[in-house]
Scaffold this motif. Structure first.
Motif, PDB file in Angstrom:
ATOM      1  N   MET A  97      43.500 -20.565 -40.164  1.00 48.54           N
ATOM      2  CA  MET A  97      42.263 -20.327 -40.897  1.00 48.54           C
ATOM      3  C   MET A  97      42.384 -19.075 -41.765  1.00 48.54           C
ATOM      4  N   ARG A  98      42.951 -18.027 -41.215  1.00 47.31           N
ATOM      5  CA  ARG A  98      43.122 -16.782 -41.979  1.00 47.31           C
ATOM      6  C   ARG A  98      43.974 -17.023 -43.213  1.00 47.31           C
ATOM      7  N   LEU A 113      33.101 -18.463 -41.070  1.00 52.78           N
ATOM      8  CA  LEU A 113      33.437 -17.133 -40.559  1.00 52.78           C
ATOM      9  C   LEU A 113      33.468 -17.180 -39.044  1.00 52.78           C
ATOM     10  N   MET A 114      34.307 -16.366 -38.456  1.00 53.01           N
ATOM     11  CA  MET A 114      34.358 -16.227 -37.003  1.00 53.01           C
ATOM     12  C   MET A 114      33.686 -14.909 -36.639  1.00 53.01           C
ATOM     13  N   ARG A 115      32.614 -14.983 -35.877  1.00 55.09           N
ATOM     14  CA  ARG A 115      31.877 -13.798 -35.451  1.00 55.09           C
ATOM     15  C   ARG A 115      32.373 -13.421 -34.064  1.00 55.09           C
ATOM     16  N   HIS A 116      32.927 -12.229 -33.924  1.00 49.61           N
ATOM     17  CA  HIS A 116      33.418 -11.734 -32.643  1.00 49.61           C
ATOM     18  C   HIS A 116      32.218 -11.280 -31.818  1.00 49.61           C
ATOM     19  N   CYS A 119      31.898  -7.394 -30.459  1.00 46.58           N
ATOM     20  CA  CYS A 119      31.479  -6.294 -31.332  1.00 46.58           C
ATOM     21  C   CYS A 119      30.466  -6.719 -32.384  1.00 46.58           C
ATOM     22  N   GLY A 120      30.294  -8.024 -32.575  1.00 46.79           N
ATOM     23  CA  GLY A 120      29.317  -8.524 -33.534  1.00 46.79           C
ATOM     24  C   GLY A 120      29.818  -8.650 -34.966  1.00 46.79           C
ATOM     25  N   HIS A 121      31.052  -8.278 -35.237  1.00 46.55           N
ATOM     26  CA  HIS A 121      31.584  -8.338 -36.604  1.00 46.55           C
ATOM     27  C   HIS A 121      32.178  -9.708 -36.924  1.00 46.55           C
ATOM     28  N   ALA A 122      32.137 -10.052 -38.207  1.00 48.33           N
ATOM     29  CA  ALA A 122      32.916 -11.200 -38.677  1.00 48.33           C
ATOM     30  C   ALA A 122      34.377 -10.764 -38.578  1.00 48.33           C
ATOM     31  N   ALA A 123      35.218 -11.607 -38.026  1.00 45.36           N
ATOM     32  CA  ALA A 123      36.598 -11.215 -37.755  1.00 45.36           C
ATOM     33  C   ALA A 123      37.551 -12.289 -38.255  1.00 45.36           C
TER      34      ALA A 123
END
Length: 183
Positions: A97-98, A113-116, A119-123
């Motif tokens: 995907m990356r 998008l993948m949300r971690h 931590c709440g960030h898109a990763a």
């Protein structure tokens, strides 16, 4: 044309391609990671023919990436759940995907998008060294023969130059001391 089986090759990439080497299988696994579990839901979300889907699901069950779990008795129907082996494929899909997000996405950006959740960030996926946690790239790794490399192939002179530390540094003479071959 007859398909060449890679399951006995001394290469983890080849063995993985032997299981996942068609375009539908990684997409079936992607859908399983997204929470799809039932045959009709796989068929609908992928737009895949029932015969092809049956083959891919059976192969993934046979290889131990999915398990068949009954959810209805009459008629008998199953859900397909990821096994530990199947869940371990997640980093491979996120690495794909990356790469696709970088090289294949249009100007509007990545489609998913993948949300971690920690931590709440898109990763995005990043392949790092298991020891020092620095990124791994083709320019900072050297393939070496591992304990599973067959003894009979260690005798083949043409196979050895691709691997570091096996033939007096022949591998280090390529690509400025780096080699990207092997798996």
């Amino acid at each position: 044309m007859k398909r060449t089986p890679f399951s006995r090759w001394p290469c983890s990439v080849a063995r993985t391609v032997d299981i996942l080497g068609d375009w539908w299988t990684p997409l079936v696994l992607r859908e399983a990671f997204y929470g799809v579990a039932r045959f009709d839901d796989f068929a609908k979300s992928l737009g895949i023919g029932r015969n092809v889907l049956t083959q891919r699901l059976n192969r993934l069950v046979e290889e131990g990436l999915l398990e068949r779990v009954p959810y209805q008795e009459r008629p008998v129907r199953h859900e397909y759940h990821l096994t530990e082996k199947g869940r371990d494929f997640f980093p491979v899909l996120t690495a794909m995907m990356r790469w696709g997000d970088k090289w294949m996405a249009d100007d509007s950006g990545p489609p998913i998008l993948m949300r971690h959740t920690t931590c709440g960030h898109a990763a995005h996926a990043e392949v790092v060294c298991s020891e020092c946690h620095e990124p791994l790239g083709h320019d900072n790794v050297l393939p070496e023969l591992g304990p599973g490399f067959p003894e009979r192939l260690r005798e083949r002179a043409e196979a050895l130059p691709r691997f570091a530390g096996n033939t007096g540094g022949q591998s280090a003479s390529r690509s400025g001391g780096r080699s990207g071959g092997g798996s």
